[in-house]
Design an enzyme around this catalytic site. Sequence first.
Site, mmCIF file in Angstrom:
data_model
loop_
_atom_site.group_PDB
_atom_site.id
_atom_site.type_symbol
_atom_site.label_atom_id
_atom_site.label_comp_id
_atom_site.label_asym_id
_atom_site.label_seq_id
_atom_site.Cartn_x
_atom_site.Cartn_y
_atom_site.Cartn_z
ATOM 1 N N HIS A 1 0.851 -1.188 0.000
ATOM 2 C CA HIS A 1 0.000 0.000 0.000
ATOM 3 C C HIS A 1 0.879 1.227 0.000
ATOM 4 O O HIS A 1 1.909 1.273 0.680
ATOM 5 C CB HIS A 1 -0.926 -0.001 1.224
ATOM 6 N N ASP B 1 -7.866 -5.449 0.352
ATOM 7 C CA ASP B 1 -8.428 -6.238 -0.747
ATOM 8 C C ASP B 1 -8.185 -7.737 -0.576
ATOM 9 O O ASP B 1 -8.963 -8.553 -1.072
ATOM 10 C CB ASP B 1 -7.823 -5.789 -2.088
#
Length: 386
Positions: A266, A322
């Site tokens: 991320h 996710d």
Amino acid sequence: MTTQEIKKGLAGVVADYTAISKVNPETNSLLYYGYPVHELAEHCTFEEVAYLLWHGELPDKSGAEEFRLGCMNNRDIDEELIQVINYLPKDCHPMDVLRTAVSFLGTRDEYKFTPDADHIRKIGTELLAKLPTIVATDIRRRQGKGYIAPSKDKGFSENFLWMVFGDEEGSPATIPSDIEAFEKTMILYAEHSFNASTFTARTVTSTQSDAWSAITAAIGALKGPLHGGANEFVMHHMKEIDDPANAEQWCLNKLKNKELVMGFGHRVYKKGDSRVPTMEAAFKKLAAEHKDQGAEKWVEIYDIMAKTMYENTSINIRPNLDFPSGPSYYILGFDIEFFTPLFVMSRITGWTAHIIEQYENNSLIRPLSAYNGPEERHLDGTYQPQ
């Protein structure tokens, strides 16, 4: 040529202030108006979190009830919109249907440009209510099933699962733990500062365009596999692996070939996505309760992939939200191509909050670029196209 420092992807660039959310580096927690999102997911409904994002404070009892009723009373979609959805190809991406439906709804607004923040909240409320109905309608028409009208007394997540799956025995709409897991994904996905789709919405708003245009543009940004579409690719990867015995080597091959493994890493989090522990626990509980369907296989693959990626990357890369969300949606029974529209149903809350914030303290977003093309040159008057 003057040398300039270029921040590709605007990495590290602070573009503006926001009071809506932040990642607290001291605790690695994602905060919505100061509240850690994992606490909100544990103690609040999704509607209460939406209220928080649009007003800056959690609602009191009467405020929560008024907001809940406002959403419930906006859930219906009329026959014209149903016809628009049915007209679109069944093999197009569901995000295309969602983008078109939102744009269609925007044509009915009496205002060509957004007049005030209250109107933005009104649009947000309408979409928070109607997006689940639109997504459920698209799911069922692709499956050759009839339309199920929204409920006027069920909560957000239960109503959506009911519209998709009905209330037959074994339907997620009838299983409290399934509803709870889905609700957690909605809260965890609701907001995340200046991500690509949110920044897109703010950029459109900065031109003083209408909120419908900003949200339509945000849907387009979220469709991309490097943003919202990542949760779809997580499940495609897991299905490709299929057997836990294949998971470690699959990851090692991807790393060796310098290929992306979706669901890991991320831009913002350096110590791991703070939303993952909450969603991972919900995912593993969901899998255990659906073990008769072979769901625990996905947990085994999940754990092996997470361990392999952590131990075989120089930065000890960790999962992002996710990664547990993708298989959770799959266990619940959603087709993979609909994972990103589910994300939209949640993120409409964050987009609306940022559109309001941008609108109320606006400055046109217009970055500069560093030119690296040919130096100035001129035509000599004899040029003729060949």
